[in-house]
Design an enzyme around this catalytic site. Structure first.
Site, short mmCIF file in Angstrom:
data_model
loop_
_atom_site.label_atom_id
_atom_site.label_comp_id
_atom_site.label_asym_id
_atom_site.label_seq_id
_atom_site.Cartn_x
_atom_site.Cartn_y
_atom_site.Cartn_z
N HIS A 1 -3.46 3.56 -6.23
CA HIS A 1 -4.09 2.71 -5.20
C HIS A 1 -4.67 3.58 -4.09
O HIS A 1 -4.47 4.79 -4.04
CB HIS A 1 -3.05 1.79 -4.55
CG HIS A 1 -2.51 0.73 -5.46
ND1 HIS A 1 -2.84 -0.58 -5.33
CD2 HIS A 1 -1.65 0.81 -6.51
CE1 HIS A 1 -2.22 -1.29 -6.25
NE2 HIS A 1 -1.48 -0.47 -6.99
N ARG B 1 -10.72 -7.67 -3.45
CA ARG B 1 -9.48 -7.00 -3.89
C ARG B 1 -8.94 -7.59 -5.20
O ARG B 1 -8.44 -6.88 -6.05
CB ARG B 1 -8.42 -7.19 -2.78
CG ARG B 1 -6.97 -6.91 -3.17
CD ARG B 1 -6.09 -7.17 -1.94
NE ARG B 1 -4.68 -7.29 -2.23
CZ ARG B 1 -3.77 -6.33 -2.04
NH1 ARG B 1 -4.16 -5.15 -1.60
NH2 ARG B 1 -2.50 -6.54 -2.29
N GLU C 1 -0.87 5.87 -3.11
CA GLU C 1 -1.94 5.37 -2.23
C GLU C 1 -2.73 6.61 -1.82
O GLU C 1 -2.22 7.45 -1.08
CB GLU C 1 -1.34 4.71 -0.97
CG GLU C 1 -0.55 3.44 -1.23
CD GLU C 1 -1.42 2.19 -1.13
OE1 GLU C 1 -2.61 2.31 -0.78
OE2 GLU C 1 -0.90 1.11 -1.41
N ARG D 1 0.67 -8.66 -7.75
CA ARG D 1 1.76 -9.59 -7.41
C ARG D 1 2.04 -10.51 -8.60
O ARG D 1 2.76 -11.47 -8.48
CB ARG D 1 1.37 -10.46 -6.20
CG ARG D 1 1.05 -9.71 -4.92
CD ARG D 1 2.27 -9.06 -4.30
NE ARG D 1 1.90 -8.38 -3.07
CZ ARG D 1 1.38 -7.16 -3.01
NH1 ARG D 1 1.19 -6.47 -4.12
NH2 ARG D 1 1.06 -6.62 -1.85
N ARG E 1 -11.49 -3.01 -4.69
CA ARG E 1 -12.25 -2.28 -3.66
C ARG E 1 -11.81 -0.84 -3.49
O ARG E 1 -12.42 -0.09 -2.73
CB ARG E 1 -12.11 -3.01 -2.33
CG ARG E 1 -10.67 -3.17 -1.85
CD ARG E 1 -10.62 -4.12 -0.68
NE ARG E 1 -9.27 -4.42 -0.23
CZ ARG E 1 -9.01 -5.29 0.74
NH1 ARG E 1 -9.99 -5.94 1.34
NH2 ARG E 1 -7.78 -5.53 1.11
N GLU E 2 -10.74 -0.43 -4.19
CA GLU E 2 -10.19 0.91 -3.99
C GLU E 2 -10.93 1.91 -4.88
O GLU E 2 -10.38 2.48 -5.82
CB GLU E 2 -8.67 0.85 -4.25
CG GLU E 2 -7.98 -0.08 -3.25
CD GLU E 2 -6.53 -0.44 -3.59
OE1 GLU E 2 -5.98 0.11 -4.55
OE2 GLU E 2 -5.95 -1.27 -2.86
N HIS F 1 -6.75 -2.85 -7.78
CA HIS F 1 -7.40 -3.52 -6.65
C HIS F 1 -8.86 -3.08 -6.59
O HIS F 1 -9.16 -1.90 -6.49
CB HIS F 1 -6.67 -3.19 -5.33
CG HIS F 1 -5.35 -3.89 -5.21
ND1 HIS F 1 -4.23 -3.30 -4.67
CD2 HIS F 1 -4.99 -5.15 -5.59
CE1 HIS F 1 -3.23 -4.18 -4.72
NE2 HIS F 1 -3.66 -5.30 -5.27
ZN LIG Z 1 -4.07 -1.42 -3.89
#
Ligand SMILES: [Zn+2]
Length: 423
Positions: free
Chosen positions: A310, A236, A385, A256, A180-181, A178
């Site tokens: 993440h 994202r 995360e 996904r 923006r992470e 992702h």
């Molecule tokens: Zn993520």
């Protein structure tokens, strides 16, 4: 013609990225919504499906533009859903994230070897870091290329491990799926450097690199990552063009898009949604190439561990994501999860939770973890995360990079230990 106009607008946007776009998040807010029933969850799901609001986290941190702030607050009030304003001005946090690079934090005491790692880096710099690291540790590290992204960037990765006469088992660790992470590539490259730097000094690392080959992809979503630097900090998804929609609706959620239980709960068919799953499994070239690469490599090396890093929720996550059912390795997954969170907490007292994706967050189908566990057959397939739990979200300031990396590293070594002992 329409396509041409969009292309021109896009180009202008890129050229002007540090001009007009500079204060583009002025007055954007993040609401923390406290849902207390399934009915309220459904209300939020419908809101997400409109693609008008950016869901930072479930359940539920929702970013709104100043223009839409009244609408969402009225909607929540009308449905008697509790909420408060978690972040009052997103732009302020964006301005604050470079607090080390801009010299606002002067007293950060770091090992000179760590200086590079105290700031966030663009993709070109991380790409160079992979090459430089391979050159610096020729006996332990080799660079390799997974493929090219939709916009033709090279997806460069690093293999680390001691030379061996026998075929070693393997581990996969990626970050930055992702865009923006940002804390995730920053943490991953610090941890990789730390292992290379302490091989032979730290017996845990010696054992790990002697026993295993680790394949490390620091930035998975390379196009999206560059886009967060140049155009839109909070992007994202990938950057592929979806038919019939404007540039604000480009891209697919690359977490996904994996071919295991694709298209189930927690995915969207709306290209404007941030959880858009794509037209079909592996529609995204970045995901397709990683899947093909791991499948190919699995013919000669057995993968024992898969990690997708993440942010931001402070969690260790186990399969499944597509169902509330528990997998057959549920107990062993909890053992490795507990080892990770305990070791992590021992460094800076940071609290993480662990459990299956659905226990902790929500149903999310077509995820990397479900594919690695369910299709690739890797027993220890997990996601993390990283920091934090909402104060800064994706906009974690640079002075938190080192503490985040240090604690995550201890957690990961504890997890590796369990994988090694299960051999
Ligand atoms: Zn993520």
């Amino acid at each position: 013609m329409v396509v041409r106009i969009i292309a021109v607008v896009q180009l202008l946007l890129v050229v002007n990225c540090y001009g007009e776009a500079k204060n583009q998040f002025d007055g954007y807010k993040v609401l923390r919504v406290k849902v207390q029933s399934q009915k309220e969850v459904e209300v939020m799901r419908r809101l997400e499906e409109t693609g008008k609001y950016d869901f930072w986290n479930f359940p539920f941190d929702v970013m709104t533009t100043p223009d839409n702030a009244d609408e969402i607050q009225h909607m929540l009030d009308d449905n008697e859903i509790e909420y408060h304003i978690r972040i009052d001005d997103v732009q302020k946090l964006i301005d604050n994230q470079f607090n080390v690079r801009n010299g606002e934090i002067k007293s950060l005491s770091v090992d000179p070897d760590d200086l590079y790692y105290t700031v966030y880096h663009r993709y070109a710099e991380i790409d160079q870091w992979v090459k430089d690291t391979a050159a610096r540790y020729p006996d332990l590290a080799k660079e390799f290329i997974i493929g090219r992204s939709y916009e033709k960037r090279v997806m460069r990765a690093l293999k680390i491990g001691a030379e061996s006469n026998v075929t070693k088992p393997a581990m996969w660790i990626n970050s930055g799926i992702h865009a923006r992470e940002w804390i995730t590539p920053a943490t991953n490259i610090w941890m990789t450097n730390k292992m290379l730097h302490t091989y032979t000094e730290d017996s845990r690392v010696t054992r790990l690199l002697d026993m295993f080959d680790l394949y490390i992809l620091p930035v998975f979503n390379v196009d999206g990552y560059d886009y967060t630097w140049d155009v839109y900090r909070l992007w994202r998804k990938t950057r592929s063009v979806n038919m019939g929609v404007g540039p604000e609706c480009y891209g697919v959620d690359p977490n996904r898009n994996w071919p295991h239980e694709f298209g189930g709960g927690g995915t969207s068919t709306n290209p404007c949604s941030y959880s858009y799953r794509g037209e079909y499994p592996l529609s995204e070239v970045e995901v397709r190439q990683v899947v093909e690469w791991i499948r190919q490599k699995s013919q000669t090396q057995e993968f024992k561990f898969f990690m997708d890093i993440h942010s931001a929720a402070q969690m260790w996550m186990n399969p499944w994501g597509y169902t509330y059912d528990f997998p057959k390795d549920y107990d062993d997954h909890n053992i490795i999860g507990k080892a990770f969170v305990d070791a992590l907490a021992s460094v800076h007292n940071t609290t993480y939770q662990y459990g299956t994706i659905t226990e902790l967050l929500y149903v999310a189908s077509g995820s990397s973890v479900d594919w690695a566990y369910g299709s690739a057959g890797i027993k220890y397939s997990h996601a993390t995360e990283l920091r934090d739990t909402g104060e800064y979200g994706f906009l974690l300031p640079e002075d938190q990079i080192l503490p985040t990396a240090q604690e995550t590293y201890e957690g990961m070594l504890a997890a590796y230990d369990i994988v090694m002992n299960s051999q």
